[in-house]
Structures are given as C-alpha cells and as structure tokens.
Design a protein around this motif. Structure first.
Motif, PDB file in Angstrom:
ATOM      1  N   GLN A 164       0.825  -1.196   0.000  1.00 44.04           N
ATOM      2  CA  GLN A 164       0.000   0.000   0.000  1.00 44.04           C
ATOM      3  C   GLN A 164       0.862   1.251   0.000  1.00 44.04           C
ATOM      4  O   GLN A 164       1.938   1.280   0.600  1.00 44.04           O
ATOM      5  N   ASN A 166       0.465   5.712   0.216  1.00 50.07           N
ATOM      6  CA  ASN A 166      -0.443   6.787   0.611  1.00 50.07           C
ATOM      7  C   ASN A 166       0.089   8.138   0.168  1.00 50.07           C
ATOM      8  O   ASN A 166       1.287   8.408   0.282  1.00 50.07           O
ATOM      9  N   VAL A 170      -5.349   9.575   0.039  1.00 46.45           N
ATOM     10  CA  VAL A 170      -5.408   8.589  -1.052  1.00 46.45           C
ATOM     11  C   VAL A 170      -4.571   7.373  -0.677  1.00 46.45           C
ATOM     12  O   VAL A 170      -3.366   7.486  -0.431  1.00 46.45           O
ATOM     13  N   ASN A 171      -5.205   6.228  -0.631  1.00 50.32           N
ATOM     14  CA  ASN A 171      -4.527   4.974  -0.323  1.00 50.32           C
ATOM     15  C   ASN A 171      -4.694   4.035  -1.509  1.00 50.32           C
ATOM     16  O   ASN A 171      -5.820   3.684  -1.881  1.00 50.32           O
ATOM     17  N   VAL A 172      -3.579   3.618  -2.109  1.00 52.40           N
ATOM     18  CA  VAL A 172      -3.621   2.724  -3.264  1.00 52.40           C
ATOM     19  C   VAL A 172      -2.961   1.402  -2.894  1.00 52.40           C
ATOM     20  O   VAL A 172      -2.005   1.364  -2.118  1.00 52.40           O
ATOM     21  N   THR A 173      -3.486   0.323  -3.451  1.00 56.65           N
ATOM     22  CA  THR A 173      -2.980  -1.012  -3.169  1.00 56.65           C
ATOM     23  C   THR A 173      -2.546  -1.686  -4.456  1.00 56.65           C
ATOM     24  O   THR A 173      -3.261  -1.628  -5.469  1.00 56.65           O
ATOM     25  N   TRP A 187      -3.877  -1.853  -9.827  1.00 52.95           N
ATOM     26  CA  TRP A 187      -3.951  -0.962  -8.661  1.00 52.95           C
ATOM     27  C   TRP A 187      -5.401  -0.704  -8.284  1.00 52.95           C
ATOM     28  O   TRP A 187      -6.261  -0.585  -9.159  1.00 52.95           O
ATOM     29  N   THR A 188      -5.662  -0.605  -6.983  1.00 57.43           N
ATOM     30  CA  THR A 188      -7.007  -0.299  -6.504  1.00 57.43           C
ATOM     31  C   THR A 188      -6.967   0.833  -5.481  1.00 57.43           C
ATOM     32  O   THR A 188      -5.968   1.035  -4.788  1.00 57.43           O
ATOM     33  N   TRP A 189      -8.069   1.551  -5.400  1.00 61.96           N
ATOM     34  CA  TRP A 189      -8.257   2.602  -4.401  1.00 61.96           C
ATOM     35  C   TRP A 189      -9.745   2.903  -4.317  1.00 61.96           C
ATOM     36  O   TRP A 189     -10.545   2.367  -5.095  1.00 61.96           O
ATOM     37  N   GLN A 190     -10.118   3.742  -3.391  1.00 62.72           N
ATOM     38  CA  GLN A 190     -11.500   4.199  -3.290  1.00 62.72           C
ATOM     39  C   GLN A 190     -11.580   5.667  -3.643  1.00 62.72           C
ATOM     40  O   GLN A 190     -10.707   6.461  -3.281  1.00 62.72           O
TER      41      GLN A 190
END
Length: 296
Positions: A164, A166, A170-173, A187-190
């Motif tokens: 992860q 940040n 913004v937090n991306v995985t 990549w994923t995030w909300q």
C-alpha cells in the motif's frame, strides 16, 4: 441507470488489438501515433480523472495533500498528460507518486519525463523496476527485443502484491497480475463523491501477445507465463470492482461509457461486473492462443 453495454465480443477484440502485436512486427511502432492521439481529460468519479491519450490510459487521483498518477504512456505522451492535468485545474508539480502497471514503452515510456517534471516517486514491481531502470524489458518478457527502448527511470520504490502507498488521504494497493509481463501490477483505491465511495480498479493488460516465436505454453525464458495469467485472472475477478479502467482504455469500453455519461453522468462508468467481463475476454484470448500454439 446507464445503458447496458455489450461486453464480451467487444472486449475480446479489444484485448487482441490492445497489445503491441503490431510493434512485434514493425520496428518503427506504426501504431504509436494512433495510441498517442489527443484526448480531452474528464472526471470518472469523485477524485479520479482520466488524463491519458486516446489509446493509452493515465489516471490522476487527487487530494489536497498531493496527487497520484497511474501510468505514463509513451515518451511523447508525457507533454499531453501534463497538459491534461493542467486543463483540469491541477499541477504536475503536485503529483507526489507515480504508479506503473508494467514496463512496456506504451505504459512506461513517459514516466521519466513525468517524474522529472513532478519530482514524484515512481512505484513499480521488482521485475518492472528493472525494466524501467534500463528502459527496456528483460529476456523473460514475452515481447523481449520486440519493443523500442525508452528513457530510463531513476528514483523508484518497489511495489509488491498487497503493498500500500499513501498520498494524503489517497490509499492505493498493488495487486500482482503477471502474465502479459512477468512484473504486471494492477492498482485499486477508493474514490468518494459526497458520502458515496466506490472501489476503483486500474487493471493491467492481461492479453497473451508476444514476439514472433515465443510460446506461452513452452517458454524456457518465462516458464510460468500461463500459470501467471490464470492466477491474475483469479485475482482481478475477485477484487471489489465498481469502476474499471484498463491500461488500454478500449479494453474496458471506456469510450462507450464516456459517451453514455453525457446523459447518465458518472453512473455510466459504474459496473460491478466489469472486472469479471474483462477477465472473461482475456481468458478467451489465452485459450485461443494456446490452441494456436498446439498447431505449431
């Protein structure tokens, strides 16, 4: 609700066309000019925007503390991406993190210039980081010696499966999705629009394309290619996926969704089945490729 889109046949064709097959046959990359055609930037949902060129995705995720950019297109895409970011009212200098899907020129070629202009850190898988550092893919890549070189990237952080990153809120995985390349990442995030938050997925290429003579079913350089693709299919279809953006935008019907958004708004981009449809098309391409290889 947005109109229903017919996915499977269009996606299968898009996946076949989206990979750099033409470049494996034409050293000058004739398709690059088509990929690099101008595209006006637009908001997808919440703080997620499309800032790429017509045939190569680049996505900006914004925050007051700085922005995240996903992929950099071709070397000649970088000025267009920077201009698109500015057209939305943001600055390239506020990009703090640049994420890479894989180390092919059509997704990594612009990273060096984008990094130079932003002073951002680039995150890539260990395998892709080797490609980015040298400006070309290694011998385990199915398209080794079939792709042009590109400007190398200097300052990188390694991104591993589940890692992860940040930038402000913004937090991306990172999700390992190899097969198209050994070091592929999705990549994923909300992203949120008011109280509503959606799961965003930037899906790496999953198409089984290669240089002439390479066999996914029998490669000494990349013996795990088929197993990697099938594992990547499972990874992507299990992800929470409300909005899908693929590395080649047509492979996730982005342009049809953009057209539908003129009446449906951001709802046109929302499709919880999109990742499964993307994987189903990729499976079809792989099985077709393996059948062809049996005849060789």
């Amino acid at each position: 609700m947005p109109p229903t889109l017919t996915r499977a046949p269009a996606l299968a064709l898009a996946l076949l066309l989206a990979g750099p097959v033409a470049r494996a046959q034409t050293p000058g990359c004739d398709i690059c000019a088509t990929w690099n055609a101008d595209q006006a930037p637009f908001r997808i949902f919440g703080n997620t925007y499309y800032v790429g060129v017509k045939g190569l995705s680049s996505v900006l995720v914004t925050s007051p503390q700085g922005h995240v950019l996903v992929d950099g297109g071709l070397p000649e895409s970088a000025p267009k991406i920077i201009a698109n970011i500015a057209a939305l009212g943001f600055r390239i200098e506020d990009v703090k993190l640049i994420l890479n899907s894989h180390g092919h020129i059509d997704h990594a070629g612009g990273l060096a210039e984008l990094q130079r202009r932003s002073d951002a850190l680039v995150a890539a898988s260990p395998s892709a980081a080797l490609d980015l550092a040298s400006g070309e893919v290694g011998p385990d890549d199915p398209q080794y010696h079939a792709l042009p070189k590109y400007p190398p990237v200097k300052d990188m952080r390694l991104a591993r499966d589940g890692g992860q990153f940040n930038v402000g809120p913004v937090n991306v995985t990172a999700h390992a999705t190899p097969g198209h390349t050994p070091g592929g990442l999705s990549w994923t995030w909300q992203s949120c629009d008011g109280p509503r938050c959606l799961n965003m997925v930037y899906a790496d290429s999953l198409n089984a394309v290669s240089r002439p003579g390479f066999k996914f079913s029998a490669s000494s350089e990349y013996p795990n290619a088929v197993a990697d693709l099938r594992r990547s299919f499972e990874t992507l279809e299990k992800l929470p996926c409300d909005v899908l953006i693929s590395a080649h935008p047509e492979a996730s019907q982005l342009w049809e969704r953009l057209e539908a958004s003129t009446t449906a708004g951001s709802e046109a981009f929302v499709d919880p089945q999109a990742c499964r449809a993307y994987v189903a098309a990729a499976r079809t391409v792989l099985e077709s490729r393996l059948e062809q290889e049996k005849q060789q």
